[in-house]
Design a protein around this motif. Structure first.
Motif, PDB file in Angstrom:
ATOM      1  N   GLU A 222      -8.194   0.306  -0.751  1.00  0.00           N
ATOM      2  CA  GLU A 222      -9.394   0.518  -0.487  1.00  0.00           C
ATOM      3  C   GLU A 222      -9.898   2.000  -0.086  1.00  0.00           C
ATOM      4  N   TYR A 223      -8.747   1.975   0.774  1.00  0.00           N
ATOM      5  CA  TYR A 223      -8.773   3.563   1.408  1.00  0.00           C
ATOM      6  C   TYR A 223      -9.020   4.530   1.078  1.00  0.00           C
TER       7      TYR A 223
ATOM      8  N   GLU B 147       1.054   4.427   4.157  1.00  0.00           N
ATOM      9  CA  GLU B 147       0.225   3.990   3.881  1.00  0.00           C
ATOM     10  C   GLU B 147      -1.411   4.582   4.638  1.00  0.00           C
TER      11      GLU B 147
ATOM     12  N   ARG C  87      -3.982  -2.063   0.559  1.00  0.00           N
ATOM     13  CA  ARG C  87      -4.953  -1.034   1.470  1.00  0.00           C
ATOM     14  C   ARG C  87      -5.024   0.039   1.419  1.00  0.00           C
ATOM     15  N   SER C  88      -4.379   0.493   0.498  1.00  0.00           N
ATOM     16  CA  SER C  88      -4.531   2.237   0.595  1.00  0.00           C
ATOM     17  C   SER C  88      -5.370   2.456  -0.418  1.00  0.00           C
TER      18      SER C  88
END
Length: 247
Positions: free
Chosen positions: A145-146, A46, A142-143
């Motif tokens: 958001e990043y 990720e 998760r990815s």
């Protein structure tokens, strides 16, 4: 049942919800691995896990001429027989070519460099406009958001602002002339074979096919915009046998 060949390469790739490769930089290495029939396995990472994983593996980004370090990135590989780790497409390509020279891949050529430079200059802004915001659709939460946080910090505005229909269409109109010129160069040796240099694929072919396949995984419409131009389809289709292993 015959025993499976043990992998000689561990390929660190970028994760997406389709569970296949979508990074153009990683596709360049995957195409080379597949063409050379080098047995490998993939570990998908990720976005937020790339830097900590790279540090755990002992990888250090290279420095620019000014001394600024590049970011941690994929592709990265582990060469299992020698327990060697490395990161970034160019050194990995050189390592694979020197370690597995058969069949050979000419990594650079004058024609290939010219094509890559013209294609990047012409298509780069349009790809950025169309592909970057649509990557969000194939990333895990998760990815996402990043990716949103880091890319919007670079852009200075929301990713969605790139998808204004008029601006997106204009970006491709601006790109078309330069992309056609690059496509015509791709056909320089068309009488000798479907690849940039004729009968055998080179680093330039893997750059082109990898970029197109990456776009296709993210959005079929962006892929179709490119494949209709002379030169691009021929190279993409010639490289299809080396894109069967996607994970």
């Amino acid at each position: 049942m015959a025993a499976q060949t043990k992998p000689e390469i561990v390929l660190y790739d970028l994760a997406c919800t389709k569970n296949i490769c979508f990074s153009p930089a990683v596709w360049r290495i995957r195409l080379m691995l597949n063409y050379k029939h080098i047995p490998y396995t993939t570990i998908f990472l990720e976005f937020p896990d790339i830097e900590p994983t790279s540090k755990e593996l002992g990888l250090v980004p290279e420095e620019t001429a000014s001394g600024t370090k590049y970011k941690y990135t994929v592709p990265a590989i582990k060469h299992v027989p020698t327990n060697t780790y490395m990161m970034d497409s160019a050194p990995i390509e050189q390592f694979l070519e020197s370690t597995y020279p058969d069949p050979p891949v000419l990594l650079t050529s004058e024609l290939g460099r010219e094509i890559q430079a013209k294609a990047r200059a012409a298509a780069g802004p349009a790809f950025r406009t169309s592909v970057m915001p649509r990557e969000m659709n194939i990333l895990s939460p998760r990815s996402q958001e990043y990716f949103r946080r880091t890319r919007e910090a670079e852009l200075g505005h929301r990713l969605e602002d790139l998808l204004d229909p008029e601006k997106e269409e204009q970006a491709w109109k601006v790109a078309e002339e330069g992309m056609r010129a690059a496509g015509e160069l791709m056909r320089t040796h068309k009488d000798e074979g479907p690849f940039v240099l004729g009968a055998r694929p080179s680093g330039a072919d893997f750059f082109i096919a990898g970029s197109l396949q990456s776009a296709r995984v993210v959005d079929e419409g962006v892929f179709q915009r490119n494949i209709k131009l002379p030169g691009y389809r021929e190279i993409y289709e010639a490289c299809l046998p080396y894109m069967e292993k996607k994970d």
